[in-house]
Design an enzyme around this catalytic site. Structure first.
Site, short mmCIF file in Angstrom:
data_model
loop_
_atom_site.label_atom_id
_atom_site.label_comp_id
_atom_site.label_asym_id
_atom_site.label_seq_id
_atom_site.Cartn_x
_atom_site.Cartn_y
_atom_site.Cartn_z
N GLU A 1 -9.30 -25.57 -12.66
CA GLU A 1 -9.23 -25.53 -11.65
C GLU A 1 -7.96 -26.48 -11.54
O GLU A 1 -7.24 -25.98 -10.95
CB GLU A 1 -9.98 -26.17 -10.74
CG GLU A 1 -9.78 -25.88 -8.86
CD GLU A 1 -11.02 -26.26 -8.21
OE1 GLU A 1 -12.25 -27.13 -8.84
OE2 GLU A 1 -11.20 -25.43 -7.13
N GLN B 1 -14.98 -18.21 -5.54
CA GLN B 1 -15.73 -19.39 -6.06
C GLN B 1 -16.55 -20.45 -5.24
O GLN B 1 -16.36 -20.96 -4.26
CB GLN B 1 -14.75 -20.83 -7.03
CG GLN B 1 -15.17 -21.83 -7.61
CD GLN B 1 -14.56 -23.10 -7.16
OE1 GLN B 1 -13.75 -23.25 -6.24
NE2 GLN B 1 -14.83 -24.32 -7.93
N SER C 1 -12.64 -20.63 -0.59
CA SER C 1 -11.48 -19.86 -0.12
C SER C 1 -11.69 -18.61 -0.26
O SER C 1 -11.97 -17.93 -1.09
CB SER C 1 -10.00 -20.38 -1.18
OG SER C 1 -10.09 -22.58 -1.22
N GLU D 1 -9.52 -40.08 -4.55
CA GLU D 1 -9.97 -40.53 -5.11
C GLU D 1 -10.67 -40.68 -6.97
O GLU D 1 -10.37 -41.13 -7.26
CB GLU D 1 -10.48 -40.83 -4.39
CG GLU D 1 -10.11 -41.96 -2.83
CD GLU D 1 -9.61 -40.59 -2.11
OE1 GLU D 1 -10.32 -39.61 -1.70
OE2 GLU D 1 -8.83 -41.37 -1.36
N SER E 1 -19.11 -25.77 -3.26
CA SER E 1 -19.45 -26.54 -2.17
C SER E 1 -20.22 -26.22 -1.24
O SER E 1 -20.13 -25.27 -0.65
CB SER E 1 -17.71 -26.57 -2.00
OG SER E 1 -16.99 -27.37 -2.38
C1 LIG Z 1 -8.06 -26.32 0.81
C2 LIG Z 1 -9.15 -26.32 0.13
C3 LIG Z 1 -9.55 -25.38 -0.67
C4 LIG Z 1 -10.98 -25.24 -1.18
N1 LIG Z 1 -11.95 -24.09 -1.47
C5 LIG Z 1 -12.31 -24.03 -1.87
C6 LIG Z 1 -13.25 -22.93 -2.98
O1 LIG Z 1 -12.65 -21.76 -2.67
N2 LIG Z 1 -14.62 -23.25 -3.77
C7 LIG Z 1 -15.92 -24.56 -3.23
O2 LIG Z 1 -16.66 -24.57 -3.56
N3 LIG Z 1 -14.94 -24.85 -2.23
C8 LIG Z 1 -13.39 -25.34 -2.12
N4 LIG Z 1 -12.97 -25.95 -1.53
C9 LIG Z 1 -14.21 -27.96 -1.13
C10 LIG Z 1 -13.61 -28.45 -2.09
O3 LIG Z 1 -13.99 -28.59 -3.55
C11 LIG Z 1 -14.16 -30.06 -1.85
O4 LIG Z 1 -13.82 -29.88 -0.31
C12 LIG Z 1 -13.88 -31.34 -2.43
O5 LIG Z 1 -15.27 -31.36 -3.48
C13 LIG Z 1 -14.53 -32.32 -1.39
O6 LIG Z 1 -15.24 -32.83 -0.91
P1 LIG Z 1 -15.98 -33.04 0.67
O7 LIG Z 1 -15.34 -32.10 1.41
O8 LIG Z 1 -17.74 -32.76 0.43
O9 LIG Z 1 -15.44 -34.24 0.89
P2 LIG Z 1 -16.48 -35.50 0.37
O10 LIG Z 1 -17.49 -35.57 -1.33
O11 LIG Z 1 -17.36 -35.65 1.67
O12 LIG Z 1 -15.67 -36.69 0.19
C14 LIG Z 1 -15.73 -37.52 1.54
C15 LIG Z 1 -14.70 -38.97 0.80
O13 LIG Z 1 -15.21 -39.72 -0.02
C16 LIG Z 1 -14.45 -39.29 -0.55
N5 LIG Z 1 -14.75 -39.99 -2.02
C17 LIG Z 1 -16.39 -38.99 -2.72
N6 LIG Z 1 -16.63 -39.09 -3.69
C18 LIG Z 1 -15.97 -40.48 -3.74
C19 LIG Z 1 -16.35 -41.24 -5.54
N7 LIG Z 1 -17.25 -41.18 -6.44
N8 LIG Z 1 -15.43 -41.93 -5.95
C20 LIG Z 1 -14.27 -42.84 -4.05
N9 LIG Z 1 -14.74 -41.73 -3.57
C21 LIG Z 1 -14.55 -41.07 -3.34
C22 LIG Z 1 -13.04 -38.46 -1.50
O14 LIG Z 1 -12.52 -38.89 -1.67
C23 LIG Z 1 -13.69 -38.25 0.32
O15 LIG Z 1 -12.33 -39.09 0.65
C24 LIG Z 1 -11.67 -26.79 -1.26
C25 LIG Z 1 -11.18 -27.54 -0.14
C26 LIG Z 1 -9.99 -27.03 0.16
C27 LIG Z 1 -9.27 -28.56 0.93
#
Ligand SMILES: Cc1cc2nc3c(=O)[nH]c(=O)nc-3n(C[C@H](O)[C@H](O)[C@H](O)COP(=O)(O)OP(=O)(O)OC[C@H]3O[C@@H](n4cnc5c(N)ncnc54)[C@H](O)[C@@H]3O)c2cc1C
Length: 396
Positions: free
Chosen positions: A255, A137, A172, A372, A140
């Protein structure tokens, strides 16, 4: 909620056990085992062996009609109930079989292709079921995770096809996937949710570069994926141009149910108890309290899994229930990881299944939607609380 099998469910369970005993080896010491938290860690060749085992087991299930128990028969499923699906999963985890490489393909991507795919794209569903295709997928990006609709990877329509440029991250399994499901910005001039389009593509398409990322567990289960002028025919489009957000929501709802339905917790419960006994800590009142808390959380997770599945079987949205399951799974994972480490003592500083549970926990809080964001969904859509305040533009 009655967790006991009805006579029909008991008959299905017996049939499933007969199938599993015929085709797989029962885990010898299941009750004393800590299941690896990240199944796809290890060297490159170990990962490829693991994917091969997943494909073979998926194929065995497919040939015997157990690949997708609750799916309608026209999709290659068995036309059974979601409870039967859960029963099969409960029994399957007692056997030495690998299935993790198909969790994203079956749990998230196949349902989306079923809903939005063209007849040609829908043919992928049976290739996923038969174990021939593993998918990843591609959502991100470095600056678009929780705020997914803010993504920047560009899809330009040129000469009857699409040109994709940009970068994805945390993908992933991209390094062992045959196909990818991509979301990209096809129109930068409309509100961000309206300017996205979804695509499907072979991962070996020229211009796609996959770079594995190293996690703190030592493994590499996810990747950066770069798109340098990747050319796709219009037949790669999944859903209408600009309808990508609607397509993606189908995936995201599935998901959360999929992540929350992860059974590694149940599979390692016996191992956790065994460790407490082996280390002589099972008499410690604090350890006993922590064990009781974990057991209760596992039961809540199971109960909520039933609720989510019941909602889906009635054609309702699995969204909020999925978010509750996802949060409960995070809590139990972290509680188990922390107790496993405490019980392991100095041995927990080595690379072992116990330490992997502890180190893997934080990633679970993020993948599939952060804690969150899940709490916001539950607050707003389940409890009916006022929405989060939106950021105020600086000039106001
Ligand atoms: C093990 C793992 C597998 C993954 N696999 C995939 C995959 O296969 N494909 C894919 O596309 N992605 C994948 N991801 C990515 C995942 O979907 C993102 O990491 C996730 O959506 C968070 O986005 P970010 O890392 O950019 O953090 P951010 O969105 O930048 O968040 C940073 C912090 O801000 C907080 N925050 C953000 N928005 C808000 C809000 N509106 N209110 C309150 N708090 C908020 C969050 O909770 C977090 O603590 C994976 C991630 C992990 C850890």
């Amino acid at each position: 909620m009655d967790f006991h099998d009805t006579p029909e469910e008991a008959a299905f369970r017996a049939e499933a056990i007969r199938f599993l005993e015929r085709h797989a080896v029962r885990r010898a010491e299941h009750a004393e085992e800590i299941v690896s938290f990240f199944e796809d860690e290890g060297t490159e060749s170990e990962q490829l062996d693991w994917v091969k085992s997943c494909r073979e087991w998926q194929h065995t299930k497919y040939e015997s009609g157990y690949a997708a128990i609750a799916w309608p028969t026209e999709w290659g499923g068995r036309g059974g109930s979601l409870i039967e699906e859960l029963i099969f999963a409960e029994e399957e985890q007692r056997f030495e079989v690998e299935r993790g490489a198909f969790l994203i393909s079956l749990g998230m991507i196949a349902p989306t292709i079923m809903a939005y795919g063209t007849p040609e794209q829908r043919a992928h569903v049976s290739r996923i079921l038969s174990g021939d295709e593993v998918w990843c997928q591609l959502f991100s990006e470095p600056s678009a995770g929780s705020d997914l609709a803010g993504m920047q990877t560009k899809a330009s329509f040129e000469s009857g096809g699409w040109v994709i440029t940009g970068q994805k991250v945390w993908t992933s399994g991209a390094h062992y996937s045959d196909w990818g499901y991509l979301l990209a910005r096809s129109n930068a001039k409309v509100p961000k949710h309206a300017g996205l389009t979804a695509f499907v593509l072979p991962m070996n398409t020229p211009g796609v570069t996959i770079r594995p990322l190293r996690q703190m567990t030592g493994g590499s289960s996810f990747n950066e994926v770069f798109f340098d002028d990747v050319r796709l025919p219009d037949t790669s489009r999944l859903g209408d141009p600009g309808a990508g957000w609607r397509v993606a929501l189908t995936t995201l709802m599935n998901e959360r149910v999929s992540v929350g339905g992860n059974t590694t917790g149940y599979r390692s419960w016996g191992g956790l108890l065994h460790l407490a006994r082996r280390t002589g800590r099972d008499d410690d009142p604090i350890v006993r309290q922590r064990l009781a808390d974990i057991h209760i959380m596992l039961q809540v997770l199971r109960f909520n899994g039933y609720r989510a599945l019941t909602a889906i079987s009635k054609g309702e949205s699995p969204g909020p229930e999925g978010s509750i399951s996802k949060l409960a799974f995070v809590r139990v994972t972290q509680a188990m990881g922390s107790l496993l480490m405490d019980l392991s003592g100095a041995a927990g500083t080595l690379v072992c299944d116990e330490s992997q549970w502890f180190l893997g926990g934080p990633g679970v809080r993020i993948g599939g939607g952060t804690d969150e964001v899940m709490r916001n969904i539950i607050g707003e859509r389940v409890l009916g609380l006022p929405p989060e305040p939106k950021p105020t533009p600086a000039h106001q």
